[in-house]
Scaffold this motif. Structure first.
Motif, short mmCIF file in Angstrom:
data_model
loop_
_atom_site.label_atom_id
_atom_site.label_comp_id
_atom_site.label_asym_id
_atom_site.label_seq_id
_atom_site.Cartn_x
_atom_site.Cartn_y
_atom_site.Cartn_z
N ARG A 35 20.96 17.36 -46.75
CA ARG A 35 20.45 16.08 -46.24
C ARG A 35 21.17 15.60 -45.00
O ARG A 35 20.75 14.64 -44.35
CB ARG A 35 20.57 15.00 -47.33
CG ARG A 35 19.73 15.29 -48.57
CD ARG A 35 19.95 14.24 -49.64
NE ARG A 35 21.33 14.25 -50.13
CZ ARG A 35 22.05 13.15 -50.34
NH1 ARG A 35 21.53 11.98 -50.06
NH2 ARG A 35 23.28 13.24 -50.80
N PHE A 36 22.31 16.24 -44.68
CA PHE A 36 23.12 15.78 -43.55
C PHE A 36 23.36 16.94 -42.60
O PHE A 36 22.88 18.05 -42.81
CB PHE A 36 24.44 15.21 -44.07
CG PHE A 36 24.28 14.24 -45.20
CD1 PHE A 36 23.80 12.96 -44.98
CD2 PHE A 36 24.58 14.62 -46.51
CE1 PHE A 36 23.64 12.07 -46.02
CE2 PHE A 36 24.41 13.74 -47.55
CZ PHE A 36 23.94 12.47 -47.32
N ALA A 37 24.13 16.67 -41.56
CA ALA A 37 24.47 17.72 -40.61
C ALA A 37 25.20 18.84 -41.33
O ALA A 37 25.88 18.63 -42.34
CB ALA A 37 25.36 17.15 -39.49
N SER A 38 25.07 20.04 -40.82
CA SER A 38 25.64 21.21 -41.48
C SER A 38 27.13 21.02 -41.72
O SER A 38 27.86 20.49 -40.89
CB SER A 38 25.40 22.46 -40.62
OG SER A 38 26.08 23.56 -41.15
N LEU A 39 27.58 21.48 -42.90
CA LEU A 39 29.00 21.38 -43.23
C LEU A 39 29.85 22.34 -42.41
O LEU A 39 31.03 22.09 -42.16
CB LEU A 39 29.21 21.67 -44.73
CG LEU A 39 28.65 20.63 -45.70
CD1 LEU A 39 28.77 21.13 -47.13
CD2 LEU A 39 29.38 19.30 -45.54
N ARG A 40 29.25 23.47 -41.98
CA ARG A 40 30.00 24.49 -41.22
C ARG A 40 29.20 24.90 -39.99
O ARG A 40 28.64 25.99 -39.92
CB ARG A 40 30.28 25.71 -42.10
CG ARG A 40 31.09 25.38 -43.36
CD ARG A 40 31.26 26.62 -44.23
NE ARG A 40 32.00 26.36 -45.44
CZ ARG A 40 31.49 25.87 -46.56
NH1 ARG A 40 30.20 25.57 -46.59
NH2 ARG A 40 32.25 25.67 -47.62
N PRO A 41 29.09 24.04 -39.01
CA PRO A 41 28.26 24.35 -37.83
C PRO A 41 28.75 25.58 -37.07
O PRO A 41 27.95 26.35 -36.55
CB PRO A 41 28.36 23.09 -36.98
CG PRO A 41 29.61 22.40 -37.43
CD PRO A 41 29.75 22.72 -38.89
#
Length: 717
Positions: A706-712
């Motif tokens: 639901r949010f920005a990637s945890l490991r971009p």
């Protein structure tokens, strides 16, 4: 008259007289004969009467003799009975229907100290009067009159209840009275002073033992908390240090610290559990829970250890078995963790498989659950199989000396299974593998109905690609039971050859997904594609929108059903793109008063793309919750000013909209701690020392894409 006539007349008279004489003689003879017969009869009757008299006289003599013997025996029995009654130390008395004493032994009379009034003929009411007036009995809270009234009413009952009275000298007498059919009453006065004193000693000993047990429990709880808190720093820092730039020797040192700390933690947990079981203080807390989800969570915790060995963890959960059951989820997880953890520990290659079956009984509202954990490990020698469930027992041989442990895990698991009303067993072949299984009776809830799921329209043929035979066969059987045709392949070549126009779904392990997607692209084909991955959050960006979904491997039934329901199966065409994820970073609030633990937590989540905020006590956590509006909260329980449970209660009171997940982080690990913590409104209970994989897993679950990637950075790579 002539002489001749006179002679004739005289002769005639003489003849008549002779005839008369003969007649009288005959009559006299007949009478004499009759008299003789009568005399004979009288004589016989006299003889018979004499015989009867003699018989009666003999019978009478025997009766008198028997009566004398009986009287002597009665006298002897009475004398012996009375002697016995006199020799017993307990009081005995006999009263008639008018409650007048008939007799009493010396023990009964002794308490009256020779008072003349207490003798045969005295009324029971008089005895009560003497007992109170002479101060022989202690009436307690009752007055003398009240006590006599109570006792008088008691003996009027048909079967009076036994009663205990206390005498002036501290002795305790138990009165047992029993009335007979005619109203007579037997009264026993049993001296129970020794029993009462012994019971008082037992109460005192029990109080001392309970006090000691409470002190022991408090000691164990405090020691658990005090040991776990520094262990959190040791293990956490060791994990973080292991991820830094170290040479080979330094990495070995750090790994040794981490492994030793984890081994010590296992020993602490085992000793605590075993001590509670031995003291019979461990209690089960049945509640509704999702069994399949609990098993999947255990598999995820052990996934890292298994992946380090290249071992697949496989779950074969009966497709038509309910998932919602009533039991103690914590203890079920503990048994599963012990069994699966042992399987992973003692298996170097092959696989670990968990099979779950059961037979529900809707009429009784129960389910006979069977769980089996199979591995391809070192196995157990036949002569050691019966030894394996003993306390502190381990199989000692050359191969398993490399594996440490307390030897309590299986013993604890066996005790827990027995507490749950089940049984546990093991079959094993040395050098081939082992199979541990257990059976328990679980309760069913209103949500325990057997799943009735139907494949979506358009899903007729599925292609499954996995190189692990057992995992492939499990998925194949599940889809077949659902009425879906299955083609199973173990390699890329087989899968590419099997892709045809009739394939509606392609389910593949993440290692095979990229080449298969490239092959589909080269063919200009689009097939509904689901990837199986042990880390779905990492795989989201890797496959972008080229796949329909990513499932945790091994998949739970409900996740599989939900994914298939969300996919639109129809004519082949471009795969619908997934909706874009929000670009806002996930916000996490961690309430922890210990600075070392804050540092450990910060380092554990250092590589994640999140906004992390720390609170040092419960009041600060409540304030920051309102300011930051976190998406996930990690809450320590023991904090100054306001503890974690109070802070959670306050947060739940002001919370609006969706419920924010709050996870407890605590060093308290004693039985019952989790009940109070979860009752305060927290969603989950995590014990210290913290484990990085578990923390990251909980963050990934709450993230849910639901949010920005945890490991971009990893996603871009």
């Amino acid at each position: 008259m002539s002489l001749a006539n006179k002679l004739t007349e005289e002769r005639r008279n003489r003849l008549a007289a002779e005839r008369m004489l003969e007649l009288k003689k005959a009559e006299l003879f007949a009478a004499n004969r009759k008299l003789g017969k009568h005399a004979q009869q009288l004589s016989e009757e006299i003889v018979e009467t004499r015989a009867q008299v003699a018989t009666i006289r003999g019978e009478n003599q025997r009766v008198k003799s028997d009566l004398n013997v009986a009287n002597e025996k009665i006298a002897i029995a009475e004398r012996r009975l009375w002697h016995s009654i006199e020799t017993i130390s307990d009081g005995f008395a006999f009263f008639n229907a008018d409650n007048e004493m008939i007799m009493a032994n010396r023990a009964y009379l002794a308490i009256f100290d020779g008072l003349d009034v207490i003798c045969p003929g005295v009324n029971y009411i008089t005895i009560l009067q003497v007992l109170t007036d002479e101060g022989i009995v202690k009436t307690g809270a009752l007055s003398n009159a009240g006590w006599r009234e109570m006792m008088a009413e008691r003996i009027q009952q048909r079967d009076p209840e036994p009663i205990v009275i206390q005498l002036w000298n501290g002795s305790y007498i138990k009165l047992v009275d029993q009335r007979g059919p005619e109203g007579d009453m037997v009264s026993l006065g049993l001296d129970i002073t020794a029993t009462v004193v012994y019971e008082e000693q037992l109460k005192e000993a029990r109080s001392v033992a309970e006090s000691a047990n409470r002190a022991k429990s408090a000691f164990l709880a405090n020691m658990s908390h005090e040991i776990r808190t520094p262990m959190n720093g040791v293990i956490g820092m060791a994990e973080l240090l292991a991820e830094s730039d170290l040479d080979e020797e330094q990495h070995l040192f750090v790994q040794t610290i981490k492994n030793s700390g984890e081994a010590l933690l296992v020993i602490i947990n085992d000793v605590l559990d075993y001590s509670k079981i031995e003291a019979q203080k461990l209690e089960l807390h049945p509640q509704p829970f999702d069994l399949e989800r609990a098993i999947v969570e255990v598999l995820m915790l052990l996934q890292t250890s298994a992946q380090a060995k290249g071992l697949p963890l496989l779950l074969d959960y009966d497709l038509f078995l309910p998932t919602m059951m009533v039991g103690d989820p914590g203890r079920v997880r503990q048994v599963m963790t012990n069994l699966i953890g042992n399987a992973v520990k003692f298996t170097a290659q092959g696989h670990v498989l968990i099979r779950v079956t059961g037979v529900p009984d809707p009429a009784l509202g129960t389910l006979s659950l069977h769980v089996v954990v199979e591995d391809t490990g070192i196995g157990i020698p036949a002569d050691m199989v019966g030894h394996i469930f003993g306390e502190f027992n381990q199989v000692e041989n050359e191969r398993n000396r490399q594996f440490d442990g307390t030897g309590l895990g299986l013993a604890i698991s066996q005790r827990l299974v027995v507490m749950m009303g089940g049984e546990i067993w093991v079959t094993s072949e040395d050098g081939v593998g082992s199979c541990f299984g257990f059976r328990v009776e679980m309760g069913l809830t209103g949500d325990s109905a057997i799943p009735q799921w139907q494949p979506p329209q358009g899903l007729r043929h599925a292609l499954i690609v996995d190189d692990v035979d057992i995992n492939r066969s499990i998925l194949q059987r599940q889809f077949t039971q659902l009425g879906v045709k299955v083609t199973a392949c173990s390699s890329i070549a087989q899968a590419e050859a099997a892709i045809g126009d009739d394939i509606d779904l392609l389910l593949a392990d993440q290692e095979y997904a990229p080449p298969l997607l490239d092959h589909l692209k080269s063919l200009g084909r689009s097939v509904r594609f689901v990837v199986l991955s042990p880390h779905p959050s990492k795989a989201i960006k890797a496959f972008d929108t080229r796949v329909d979904d990513i499932l945790l491997h091994p998949p739970s039934r409900q996740n599989l059903f939900d994914v298939l329901d969300a996919i639109s199966f129809g004519p082949s065409g471009p795969t619908a793109e997934q909706p874009p994820m929000s670009q806002r970073r996930m916000r996490i609030l961690a309430a922890e008063d210990n600075k070392t633990n804050q540092l450990v937590f910060r380092k554990m989540v250092k590589g994640l793309n999140i906004d992390l905020t720390f609170a040092s006590n419960g009041e600060e956590a409540l304030r920051l919750f309102q300011e930051v509006a976190p998406d996930l909260v990690f809450m320590d329980i023991s904090m100054p000013k306001m503890d974690g449970k109070e802070a959670t209660n306050a947060i739940r009171a002001i919370e609006r909209g969706s419920r924010t997940p709050i996870l407890a982080l605590t060093a308290h690990a004693m039985d019952g701690d989790d009940t109070g913590i979860l009752a305060a409104g927290l969603d989950k209970y995590l014990t210290k020392p913290l484990r990085k994989p578990l923390i990251l897993h909980e963050i990934e679950v709450a993230h849910g894409g639901r949010f920005a990637s945890l490991r971009p950075d990893q996603d871009e790579g």
